[in-house]
Motif scaffolding. Structure first.
Motif, short mmCIF file in Angstrom:
data_model
loop_
_atom_site.label_atom_id
_atom_site.label_comp_id
_atom_site.label_asym_id
_atom_site.label_seq_id
_atom_site.Cartn_x
_atom_site.Cartn_y
_atom_site.Cartn_z
N ASP A 1 0.84 -1.20 0.00
CA ASP A 1 0.00 0.00 0.00
C ASP A 1 0.88 1.25 0.00
O ASP A 1 1.90 1.30 0.70
CB ASP A 1 -0.90 -0.02 1.24
N SER A 2 0.47 2.26 -0.74
CA SER A 2 1.32 3.44 -0.90
C SER A 2 1.59 4.15 0.44
O SER A 2 2.68 4.69 0.64
CB SER A 2 0.72 4.42 -1.91
N TYR A 3 0.63 4.13 1.35
CA TYR A 3 0.87 4.77 2.65
C TYR A 3 1.91 3.99 3.46
O TYR A 3 2.76 4.58 4.12
CB TYR A 3 -0.43 4.94 3.44
N ILE A 4 1.86 2.67 3.39
CA ILE A 4 2.86 1.84 4.07
C ILE A 4 4.24 2.10 3.46
O ILE A 4 5.24 2.18 4.18
CB ILE A 4 2.49 0.34 4.02
N CYS A 5 4.28 2.29 2.15
CA CYS A 5 5.55 2.65 1.48
C CYS A 5 6.07 3.96 2.04
O CYS A 5 7.28 4.12 2.26
CB CYS A 5 5.36 2.77 -0.03
N GLN A 6 5.17 4.91 2.26
CA GLN A 6 5.57 6.20 2.83
C GLN A 6 6.17 6.01 4.23
O GLN A 6 7.21 6.59 4.56
CB GLN A 6 4.35 7.14 2.93
N LEU A 7 5.51 5.18 5.05
CA LEU A 7 5.99 4.95 6.42
C LEU A 7 7.36 4.28 6.44
O LEU A 7 8.23 4.65 7.23
CB LEU A 7 4.98 4.13 7.21
N ILE A 8 7.55 3.30 5.57
CA ILE A 8 8.85 2.63 5.46
C ILE A 8 9.93 3.64 5.07
O ILE A 8 11.04 3.66 5.62
CB ILE A 8 8.80 1.46 4.47
N SER A 9 9.58 4.51 4.14
CA SER A 9 10.54 5.51 3.68
C SER A 9 10.87 6.53 4.76
O SER A 9 11.98 7.08 4.80
CB SER A 9 9.99 6.20 2.43
N ILE A 10 9.93 6.80 5.65
CA ILE A 10 10.19 7.68 6.79
C ILE A 10 11.31 7.10 7.66
O ILE A 10 12.18 7.83 8.14
CB ILE A 10 8.91 7.93 7.62
N VAL A 11 11.30 5.79 7.85
CA VAL A 11 12.33 5.14 8.66
C VAL A 11 13.70 5.34 8.00
O VAL A 11 14.69 5.67 8.68
CB VAL A 11 12.02 3.64 8.85
N VAL A 12 13.78 5.16 6.70
CA VAL A 12 15.04 5.37 5.97
C VAL A 12 15.52 6.81 6.16
O VAL A 12 16.68 7.06 6.50
CB VAL A 12 14.86 5.05 4.46
N TYR A 13 14.62 7.75 5.95
CA TYR A 13 14.95 9.16 6.12
C TYR A 13 15.45 9.46 7.53
O TYR A 13 16.47 10.13 7.71
CB TYR A 13 13.72 10.02 5.81
N THR A 14 14.74 8.96 8.53
CA THR A 14 15.07 9.26 9.92
C THR A 14 16.46 8.76 10.28
O THR A 14 17.24 9.47 10.93
CB THR A 14 14.01 8.63 10.86
N PHE A 15 16.80 7.56 9.87
CA PHE A 15 18.10 6.98 10.17
C PHE A 15 19.23 7.83 9.55
O PHE A 15 20.18 8.21 10.24
CB PHE A 15 18.16 5.54 9.65
N ILE A 16 19.11 8.14 8.29
CA ILE A 16 20.14 8.92 7.60
C ILE A 16 20.21 10.33 8.17
O ILE A 16 21.30 10.88 8.41
CB ILE A 16 19.89 8.94 6.08
N ASN A 17 19.06 10.94 8.41
CA ASN A 17 19.00 12.30 8.92
C ASN A 17 19.64 12.42 10.30
O ASN A 17 20.35 13.39 10.58
CB ASN A 17 17.55 12.78 8.93
N PHE A 18 19.40 11.46 11.17
CA PHE A 18 20.01 11.50 12.50
C PHE A 18 21.53 11.49 12.41
O PHE A 18 22.21 12.30 13.03
CB PHE A 18 19.53 10.33 13.36
N ILE A 19 22.05 10.57 11.62
CA ILE A 19 23.50 10.46 11.49
C ILE A 19 24.12 11.76 10.96
O ILE A 19 25.11 12.25 11.49
CB ILE A 19 23.87 9.26 10.58
N LEU A 20 23.51 12.33 9.93
CA LEU A 20 24.06 13.56 9.35
C LEU A 20 23.90 14.76 10.28
O LEU A 20 24.82 15.59 10.38
CB LEU A 20 23.39 13.84 8.00
#
Length: 128
Positions: free
Chosen positions: A101-120
């Protein structure tokens, strides 16, 4: 003392991150499911809301930055752009190569963003 300060910053970053995630996810959901906007517009608008929230709270509360706003903002935008591009690439792959589902895809992508954003943010934007 430095370890204690880092732990407090980590906790504050987490709290700000949770609020960003909730604001981003809610904005995306409203635009996607209620207003029937496109996946990409909804995603971009959601991240802008989270970005503004994140900059204000992390600069003032989490890291108590005394650096000029313009310098910190520039680094923050660079960090956002890199994190967002990774997230957007992940969203594209999920939307086009899975049946999730596209919304679940959005949520998964939020996790990717959050991990990279924290490190940077920890190692570049707000590094003392």
């Amino acid at each position: 003392m430095i370890k204690h300060k880092s732990l407090i910053q980590f906790i504050k970053f987490g709290i700000v991150g949770i609020s960003n995630t909730l604001l981003t996810a809610l904005t995306i959901w409203i635009l996607l499911k209620v207003l029937h906007c496109s996946d990409y517009f909804s995603n971009f608008a959601g991240y802008i809301v989270g970005l503004l929230n994140s900059f204000i709270w992390n600069r003032k509360w989490t890291f108590e930055s005394k650096t000029k706003v313009s310098i910190t903002l520039f680094k923050f935008i660079v960090t956002f752009a890199i994190s967002y591009l990774f997230q957007l690439g992940n969203l594209y792959v999920l939307l086009h190569f899975t049946h999730i589902d596209s919304y679940i895809c959005q949520l998964i992508s939020i996790v990717v963003y959050t991990f990279i954003n924290f490190i940077l943010n920890k190692n570049y934007t707000f590094k003392n």
